[in-house]
Design an enzyme around this catalytic site. Structure first.
Site, mmCIF file in Angstrom:
data_model
loop_
_atom_site.group_PDB
_atom_site.id
_atom_site.type_symbol
_atom_site.label_atom_id
_atom_site.label_comp_id
_atom_site.label_asym_id
_atom_site.label_seq_id
_atom_site.Cartn_x
_atom_site.Cartn_y
_atom_site.Cartn_z
ATOM 1 C CB VAL A 1 -0.929 -0.118 1.096
ATOM 2 C CG1 VAL A 1 -1.871 -1.233 1.060
ATOM 3 C CG2 VAL A 1 -0.207 0.258 2.503
ATOM 4 C CE1 TYR B 1 -0.297 0.923 14.821
ATOM 5 C CE2 TYR B 1 -1.471 1.087 17.009
ATOM 6 C CZ TYR B 1 -1.517 0.598 15.890
ATOM 7 O OH TYR B 1 -2.222 -0.499 15.458
ATOM 8 C CE LYS C 1 -3.450 1.654 12.991
ATOM 9 N NZ LYS C 1 -4.024 0.793 11.825
#
Ligand code: NAD
Length: 258
Positions: A63, A154, A158
């Site tokens: 991706v 992270y 998110k």
């Protein structure tokens, strides 16, 4: 068979949560396009699914590549003629304190977790707009709702997925397309096997300790299985969830409630 004749594209579908999602859709009659940067793993997964849903196929897809995403979307639409559901599941976690964090690791997480979601959603949304229907489900995290030590970067990716989900949902609503996110908690996959080792190194704890500590914090009292996530993803793709869009649903055994 809720998803008979439906075509579902799952990124990061070779193992873990993505594989459980692929299995769930195949069991419910969908043809699953299993996409993963691990092309061999994707092939094995699609082969296994073929015993349940013979129309499932594998696509090697990283991706991080815009051209690669376009090529996979072209191949899937050539093979099946449509894409009804996109599950943006491919993601990575690199834990570490912000003061020591390497910019190269930050770039990598953004490229996979955030830009990867954008790239796939953009190219598949074009197909769905032409169809006049579709469901996009982005896998965020409990870290997309609350930031925690060693996971600040992270969490930034998110949280980003949730903002992106909300904005895209508003843009695509007039086209009959819903966009939602799912926020898992502590799921037993290879990601956590590795994380547990990384956290032991970072915190000077013994292996298994980080995971055990988190297990104790789960109100429902057990670690999460990938199938727990897959069930909610299938619900969001179903007719029953047709009036939900722009939502970010926690599936954390009660660890996250906002
Ligand atoms: N495991 C957890 O506790 C947990 C909790 C919350 C959210 N999540 C999220 O769920 C998703 C799946 O996690 P998992 O635990 O199954 O992880 P995993 O590491 O077990 O599996 C991830 C899969 O994604 C693939 N992948 C990685 N980078 C890719 C890329 N650039 N292009 C295409 N495929 C790629 C891997 O090859 C692998 O098959 C991720 O987005 C993760 O952030 C996981």
């Amino acid at each position: 068979m809720r998803f008979q004749e439906r075509v579902v594209m799952v990124t990061g579908g070779a193992r873990g949560i993505g594989l459980a999602i692929a299995q769930r859709f195949a069991r419910e009659g969908a043809a699953v396009a299993v996409c993963d940067k691990d092309g061999e793993g994707a092939r094995r997964a699609a082969e296994e699914l073929a015993g349940v849903q013979s129309a499932s196929r594998a696509y090697a897809l990283d991706v991080r590549s815009t051209d690669g995403v376009q090529a996979a979307v072209d191949a899937i639409t050539r093979d099946y003629g449509r894409i009804d559901v996109l599950v943006n599941n491919a993601g990575i976690t690199i834990p570490g304190p912000v003061v020591d964090f390497a910019e190269v690791d930050w770039d990598l997480m953004v490229d996979v977790n955030l830009k990867g979601v954008f790239r796939c959603a953009q190219r598949v949304a074009r197909v769905m707009v032409a169809q006049g229907s579709g469901r996009i489900i982005n896998i965020s995290s409990e870290s997309g709702k609350t930031g925690k030590p060693l996971f600040a970067l992270y969490a930034a990716t998110k949280f980003g997925v949730i903002g992106f989900t909300q904005g895209l949902a508003m843009e695509l609503a007039p086209h009959g397309i819903t966009v939602n996110a799912v926020c898992p908690g502590i799921v037993r996959t290879e990601m956590w096997t590795q994380l547990d080792k990384d956290l032991a190194r970072l915190q000077g704890s013994r292996e298994g300790e980080a995971l055990e500590l988190r297990r104790k914090s789960i109100p429902l009292g057990r670690l999460q299985e990938p199938a727990d996530v897959a069930g909610v993803v299938a619900f969001l793709a179903s007719e029953d969830a047709g009036y939900m869009t722009g939502q970010s649903v926690n599936v954390t055994g009660g660890r996250e409630v906002h």
